[in-house]
Each structure stands twice: as structure tokens, then as C-alpha cells.
Design a protein around this motif. Structure first.
Motif, mmCIF file in Angstrom:
data_model
loop_
_atom_site.group_PDB
_atom_site.id
_atom_site.type_symbol
_atom_site.label_atom_id
_atom_site.label_comp_id
_atom_site.label_asym_id
_atom_site.label_seq_id
_atom_site.Cartn_x
_atom_site.Cartn_y
_atom_site.Cartn_z
ATOM 1 N N MET A 17 0.748 -1.085 0.070
ATOM 2 C CA MET A 17 -0.100 -0.096 -0.148
ATOM 3 C C MET A 17 0.933 1.270 -0.069
ATOM 4 O O MET A 17 0.903 2.033 0.916
ATOM 5 C CB MET A 17 -0.888 -0.105 1.149
ATOM 6 C CG MET A 17 -0.243 -0.346 2.654
ATOM 7 S SD MET A 17 -1.192 0.633 3.705
ATOM 8 C CE MET A 17 -0.250 2.311 3.876
ATOM 9 N N PRO A 18 1.823 1.264 -0.957
ATOM 10 C CA PRO A 18 2.575 2.600 -0.918
ATOM 11 C C PRO A 18 2.022 4.055 -1.463
ATOM 12 O O PRO A 18 0.814 3.781 -2.115
ATOM 13 C CB PRO A 18 3.584 2.213 -2.021
ATOM 14 C CG PRO A 18 2.999 1.504 -2.986
ATOM 15 C CD PRO A 18 1.868 0.358 -2.105
ATOM 16 N N PHE A 19 2.163 4.821 -1.052
ATOM 17 C CA PHE A 19 1.938 6.200 -1.148
ATOM 18 C C PHE A 19 3.204 7.123 -1.796
ATOM 19 O O PHE A 19 4.436 7.135 -0.899
ATOM 20 C CB PHE A 19 1.446 7.073 -0.049
ATOM 21 C CG PHE A 19 1.044 8.381 -0.277
ATOM 22 C CD1 PHE A 19 -0.119 8.625 -1.129
ATOM 23 C CD2 PHE A 19 1.946 9.493 0.085
ATOM 24 C CE1 PHE A 19 -0.392 10.110 -1.445
ATOM 25 C CE2 PHE A 19 1.415 10.748 -0.298
ATOM 26 C CZ PHE A 19 0.372 11.039 -0.954
ATOM 27 N N ILE A 20 3.095 7.509 -2.978
ATOM 28 C CA ILE A 20 4.115 8.224 -3.539
ATOM 29 C C ILE A 20 3.793 9.627 -3.602
ATOM 30 O O ILE A 20 2.893 10.153 -4.245
ATOM 31 C CB ILE A 20 4.518 7.546 -4.784
ATOM 32 C CG1 ILE A 20 5.020 6.038 -4.488
ATOM 33 C CG2 ILE A 20 5.910 8.398 -5.350
ATOM 34 C CD1 ILE A 20 3.906 5.207 -4.611
ATOM 35 N N ARG A 21 4.490 10.631 -3.320
ATOM 36 C CA ARG A 21 4.301 12.148 -3.717
ATOM 37 C C ARG A 21 5.743 12.702 -4.419
ATOM 38 O O ARG A 21 6.746 12.406 -4.133
ATOM 39 C CB ARG A 21 4.310 12.955 -2.393
ATOM 40 C CG ARG A 21 4.116 14.412 -2.528
ATOM 41 C CD ARG A 21 4.023 15.430 -1.218
ATOM 42 N NE ARG A 21 2.816 15.070 -0.948
ATOM 43 C CZ ARG A 21 2.321 15.005 0.315
ATOM 44 N NH1 ARG A 21 3.244 14.569 1.078
ATOM 45 N NH2 ARG A 21 0.971 14.751 0.486
ATOM 46 N N VAL A 22 5.251 13.231 -5.491
ATOM 47 C CA VAL A 22 6.154 13.765 -6.477
ATOM 48 C C VAL A 22 5.759 15.372 -6.570
ATOM 49 O O VAL A 22 4.861 15.778 -6.708
ATOM 50 C CB VAL A 22 5.932 13.191 -7.999
ATOM 51 C CG1 VAL A 22 7.072 13.767 -8.945
ATOM 52 C CG2 VAL A 22 6.096 11.657 -7.912
ATOM 53 N N THR A 23 6.711 16.059 -5.958
ATOM 54 C CA THR A 23 6.717 17.675 -6.144
ATOM 55 C C THR A 23 7.759 17.916 -7.365
ATOM 56 O O THR A 23 8.858 17.591 -7.437
ATOM 57 C CB THR A 23 7.241 18.237 -4.914
ATOM 58 O OG1 THR A 23 6.514 17.609 -3.617
ATOM 59 C CG2 THR A 23 6.954 19.592 -4.726
ATOM 60 N N ILE A 24 6.923 19.053 -7.988
ATOM 61 C CA ILE A 24 7.704 19.469 -9.344
ATOM 62 C C ILE A 24 7.603 20.934 -9.250
ATOM 63 O O ILE A 24 6.682 21.438 -8.976
ATOM 64 C CB ILE A 24 6.996 18.985 -10.282
ATOM 65 C CG1 ILE A 24 7.130 17.247 -10.508
ATOM 66 C CG2 ILE A 24 7.896 19.394 -11.679
ATOM 67 C CD1 ILE A 24 6.624 16.908 -11.735
ATOM 68 N N ALA A 25 8.715 21.573 -9.460
ATOM 69 C CA ALA A 25 9.036 22.981 -9.319
ATOM 70 C C ALA A 25 9.565 23.728 -10.877
ATOM 71 O O ALA A 25 10.159 23.068 -11.339
ATOM 72 C CB ALA A 25 9.880 23.516 -8.213
ATOM 73 N N GLY A 26 8.785 24.866 -11.252
ATOM 74 C CA GLY A 26 9.129 25.391 -12.213
ATOM 75 C C GLY A 26 8.897 24.917 -13.618
ATOM 76 O O GLY A 26 9.389 25.136 -14.766
#
Length: 132
Positions: A1-10
Motif C-alpha cells: 500500500m505505498p503512497f508516493i508524492r512527487v513535487t515538481i517546481a518550475g
């Protein structure tokens, strides 16, 4: 039950880029870390341009990936393979060269500290063991 957060800037991340990241990360979680794709949640979220710095200098583009998994469910070698493959996915999917300080983090959460459907991972393991 993984949770993945990808944050992208610009970067303006259109729906095609977001979908490609979500599909690619879900596949990596299943293929490299052995996680169930149907329980893998991926959130891709923007950060404001100029709000991200490396070494005190604003960078654009930039990306950061954090994957949460249950403690002890993956070997060091599996996690290393995931870090390399996820970094490669970010570099192939996002335009422009990413800074060297583009981090991929595998966070291990104790089984009694998270779950889904209102049941912790520890409780699921106890129930599975009781069933034999």
C-alpha cells in the motif's frame, strides 16, 4: 500500500506528463519493490517557480519523489534499484536537465503506523497469520 508524492517546481505539468509519471511510478513500485499496483497511490503536485533552491540558489526545473512503504518489506538492493529507476523516470519524463540534488526517498513506516481501509498493516499481517 505505498503512497508516493512527487513535487515538481518550475514546470507546467500537463495531464499527459502527470499521467506518465503516475503510470511509470506505479509500474516501478510493482516491478522493483513488489508492491500491489492496485493499492499504489501517486500524488503529483506543483511547487511555485522560484520557491525551490539548491545551495541557496533558486533552481528550475526541480523534482523530488518520496515513496512510503511498510518497514522491512524491501531489501537495501531493491530500494537502491528503485532510487535509480525513479530518478531515471523523472529525468526522462520531465523537460530540461534536473539539478544533481534531485532526491528520491524511500521512507519506511512501521506497520502499526499506517494502513488503508481503516486497518493498519500490522493488523492485516496478524489477520493473515491467524488464517494460516
Amino acid at each position: 500500500m505505498p503512497f508516493i508524492r512527487v513535487t515538481i517546481a518550475g514546470l507546467e505539468t500537463g495531464s499527459e506528463t502527470v499521467a506518465a509519471l503516475q503510470r511509470g511510478i506505479t509500474a516501478l513500485m510493482a516491478e522493483v519493490l513488489g508492491k500491489r499496483a492496485d493499492l499504489t497511490a501517486v500524488l503529483v503536485e506543483p511547487a511555485p517557480a522560484g520557491g525551490w533552491s539548491v545551495g541557496g540558489v533558486a533552481v528550475t526545473p526541480a523534482a523530488h519523489l518520496e515513496a512510503r512503504v511498510t518497514l522491512g518489506t524491501n531489501s537495501a538492493e531493491e530500494k537502491a534499484r528503485f532510487v535509480a529507476a525513479a530518478h531515471d523516470l523523472l529525468a526522462r519524463t520531465l523537460p530540461g536537465p534536473l539539478p544533481l540534488a534531485t532526491y528520491v526517498v524511500v521512507q519506511e513506516v512501521p506497520a502499526d503506523g499506517w494502513g488503508y481501509g481503516g486497518v493498519t498493516q500490522a493488523q492485516r499481517a496478524r489477520e493473515a497469520a491467524a488464517r494460516g
